[in-house]
Design an enzyme around this catalytic site. Structure first.
Site: not given
Length: 811
Positions: A422, A705, A753
């Site tokens: 609820h 990287n 990426c």
């Protein structure tokens, strides 16, 4: 006058006659039973019968006098007016003709189900369960009703529940005239879920509005415990598109605590009672896989039927129950989902916490917003008037009677309940963030202290100490230009995947396994296969706890990893999702539970035993086989063939061939069922031998990287030389230009990426001018980079990708 209608004779066109809930029960009974959807039989009293009752007892005057000029914001007057009307209804006598019609209907049910059969009496208002107004929980349902006298009393109590405080307020707020709303009572054979389990499911993700998933919640006993939020239920996600084509795509299974269950009361004046659930049952899921899939298939059938009926997509909110005697599943209610149905799909709103503070409580997030305010702990409805505008409502669980004041709250935090309770349903409708099922909020949060309630971080919600800075990002997606260069995303956290899928994108260029393994699995794969080698007894006990219920601890790794990958793959389906195989370094692997027993100590793990070199090595080969089993489960069992595999840190051509062989030995054969295998281009040898690597792999993804680190000889983890680390260095950009050209010459796709395009817009522009096929970005830079690239392509048309690229999948 017709006072009773059987479910098989009514449908959605009869809403003015039997109300929304009963019209829907009839619609399912009449139209969906032939399609294999089971619903219990029953009948409904009509709106005319209700009006006959009001007229015979002269109740219209009472209602008009009590509610005609009522200011529902005045809680005291509201409570007094509601009590007056309810008392008058309960004191009145049902007309003989109506009482007889109900008796005769019940007697017919006794013929079908046995003397004194148990039924549920469900209230159904004629202004209920509309596409733009959900009256869920506004009126009462009474369970385990046996015998004619008890049923007639329940009918009156249902009528009286049309005048609960919450129902009066809801009608006033939505512009419904009290005198124009009638009530029908559905009398439905009970499903003995008190001997098994029950719950709620949605044919849409309740938090994000992701439409391709079915969310199933379930707990032991009668379903009211899930709806009311008295338990933290089990939760299951199922993917609709591949479910339709015969696969078994259970994306995720989350075990709830399920401390209590609602069961029949034998004798006495109460119909039900709450009892504790034994510990061994709490540790098990309430549904097996076959039941989960059956419910999900029914959810799809129900949604498709109601969508055809209404002529627009209609996600559904459905209650289900399993009979403990027959073992059969049933649907006992279905209504339109109203929150996401009203949302503008072209406007994207995202909340971002700029900083994070001490975490005071965690639970399941409801919505995707952030709320802030002073804590107000409410122990019972008697204290509700203490809640002031803009405070954070903290309580054990909410009750439908609380709705009139919940709109004052800046956020809601509960000890108990799940995503379909609820508190969650009302918070969504009010647009208030809520964190439910924290278990500790009422004791951990101090009344009066300032807190930030964050539902903007995926499935888990957080309550932080203090008012933290929040940034709100609103985007009109119709105004965002889509560049020809494919714009993909880097995704690590499966809990964020559904939400991130709404950003304009062309798929996932990097799905990281490390987050899933480190956060959701936590144990080293070899430690799961050989737990006897774990020297630390505390770690061994934790591994036993995590894998409770698994005779094969390796299967725990497979299931959890498959779930994480599947959530990401499903979120972006049918677009490509490129999953990078595990790329922990040895010191990171050693940090997993049991990992120290299986990892060597290296002076420079950055260029040590990592990536491809592990997969065919005897020290990790068994662990890699578990990764492969997980990928096969995602592609073959769940049907998510949009998953591609990417091999990281592959130093030599021979190593590349050995990994391809190892993958094939584990059932992942290149080209079979469309499987593509990519390689990370992050070592100078990958660039220099790009033509040869292209003969082994189907594509490349540049890892800027590591490539920068190895080209410049800079340890990217060392702060001493950090100032020398720069992906924009000429040596790096020349190598990238070289490998893009080589990949295209070989007819292979190549993307990036790494971090650099997210950090440096000029670097992203450089990549586009070189004709790269795709950029995979961090989500927080997706939109701004996409806009910049689209602008660049307009100015310099020659800069668009030069290699043949696949057609863009629809967003």
């Amino acid at each position: 006058m017709t006072r009773v209608r059987w479910f098989h004779s009514i449908g959605m066109g009869d809403l003015p006659v039997v109300g929304g809930k009963n019209a829907s029960l009839g619609e399912m009974r009449r139209a969906l039973t032939p399609l294999g959807v089971r619903t219990p039989d029953g009948f409904a009293t009509t709106a005319d019968a209700y009006r006959e009752f009001l007229h015979a007892a002269n109740l219209e005057c009472v209602i008009s006098e009590a509610l005609g000029q009522l200011d529902v914001a005045d809680i005291g007057r509201l409570q007094a007016a509601g009590a007056r009307v309810r008392a008058a209804v309960l004191a009145a006598t049902l007309p003989d003709a109506l009482a007889q019609a109900v008796r005769e209907g019940y007697q017919e049910l006794e013929v079908e189900y046995g003397t004194n059969c148990d039924v549920a009496a469900r209230s159904s208002a004629t202004a209920e369960d509309l596409p733009d107004a959900s009256f869920a929980g506004q009126q009462e349902t009474y369970l385990n009703i046996c015998g004619e006298a008890m049923l007639l009393d329940a009918v009156k109590r249902c009528y009286a529940s049309l005048f609960t405080d919450r129902a009066i307020v809801y009608r006033a707020q939505h512009g419904f005239d009290h005198s124009q709303v009638a009530l029908s009572v559905g009398v439905q054979k009970m499903v003995r879920s008190d001997l098994a389990c029950a719950g709620v499911m949605f044919s849409i993700d309740t938090e994000t509005g992701f439409s391709n998933a079915v969310l199933v919640n379930g707990a032991y006993g009668l379903g009211e415990s899930v709806v009311q939020g008295t338990v933290n239920p089990d939760e299951f996600y199922v993917f609709k598109p591949t479910l339709r084509t015969g696969f078994r795509p259970i994306l995720q299974k989350t075990l709830g605590t399920k401390e209590f269950k609602l069961v029949y009361e034998e004798g006495g004046s109460r119909q039900t009672r709450t009892v504790p659930v034994p510990q061994e049952d709490r540790a098990r899921f309430v549904l097996d896989d076959e039941d989960i899939l059956t419910l999900a298939r029914w959810a799809v059938v129900v949604e498709e039927h109601y969508s055809r009926l209404r002529g627009v997509p209609s996600p559904m909110d459905i209650e289900w129950a399993k009979d403990g005697r027959s073992g059969e599943l049933f649907l006992v209610q279905a209504r339109p989902e109203t929150v996401h149905a009203r949302r503008d799909p072209l406007v994207l709103e995202r909340f971002h916490l700029e900083t994070r503070g001490p975490v005071l409580a965690t639970g399941q997030s409801v919505g995707e917003k952030v709320g802030q305010g002073r804590v107000r702990v409410i122990r019972s409805s008697a204290d509700l008037d203490q809640l002031e505008q803009g405070e954070v409502l903290v309580t054990e669980m909410t009750d439908p009677d609380w709705e009139p004041v919940m709109k004052r709250a800046a956020a809601v935090v509960t000890d108990r309940g799940g995503r379909t309770c609820h508190a969650a349903i009302v918070s969504r409708e009010l647009g208030i963030p809520a964190v439910v099922g924290t278990a500790t909020a009422t004791s951990a949060l101090t009344p009066g202290e300032e807190v930030t309630v964050s539902c903007a971080e995926g499935e888990q919600g957080f309550v932080y100490r203090g008012r933290l800075p929040v940034r709100i990002e609103r985007t009109n997606l119709s105004e965002v230009s889509r560049p020809q260069t494919h714009m993909m995303m880097n995704v690590a956290n499966p809990a964020e995947a559904f939400s991130l899928s709404f950003l304009p994108n062309d798929g996932v260029g990097l799905a990281r396994l490390e987050f899933i393994i480190g956060t959701h699995i936590r144990a080293h794969p070899m430690a799961l296969l050989h737990p006897e080698k774990i020297a630390d007894q505390k770690e061994r006990r934790e591994v036993e706890r995590l894998t409770g219920g698994y005779a094969d601890k390796g299967q725990y790794f497979v299931d959890r990893l498959a779930e994480g990958v599947a959530m990401i793959a499903a979120a972006f389906w049918p677009k490509d999702v490129i999953v990078r195989l595990s790329d922990f370094k040895t010191n990171e692997y050693a940090g997993l539970l049991g990992g120290a027993a299986f990892e060597p100590k290296e002076d420079n793990p950055m260029i040590g035993f990592r990536g491809a070199s592990r997969y065919y090595d005897e020290r990790y080969r068994e662990g890699f086989a578990l990764e492969c089993r997980a990928m096969r489960k995602v592609r073959e069992e769940m049907g998510l063939e949009n998953v591609k595999i990417m091999v990281p840190f592959c130093r030599t051509l021979e190593e590349g061939r050995r990994v391809i062989t190892e993958l094939k030995a584990n059932g992942l054969e290149q080209g079979k069922r469309g499987l593509e295998i990519y390689v990370m281009c992050e070592i100078p040898s990958n660039v220099i031998l790009a033509k040869e690597f292209a003969e082994i792999f189907d594509g490349f993804s540049i890892g800027s990287n590591d490539l920068t680190q190895l080209l410049l000889g800079v340890d990217r983890d060392s702060e001493l030389v950090a100032h020398l680390f720069d992906e924009r260095n000429d040596a790096v950009t020349r190598m990238i230009s070289q490998v893009i050209a080589a990949a295209h010459a070989a007819g292979r796709k190549i993307g990036i990426c790494g971090q650099a395009p997210s950090d440096y817009p000029e670097f992203a522009r450089f990549l586009v001018t070189q004709g790269i096929d795709s950029l995979s970005l961090n989500p927080d830079s997706q939109l701004k980079t996409m806009i910049a690239i689209a602008d660049l392509e307009k100015v310099s048309p020659a800069s668009v990708p030069s290699a043949a690229t696949p057609e863009r999948a629809p967003s």
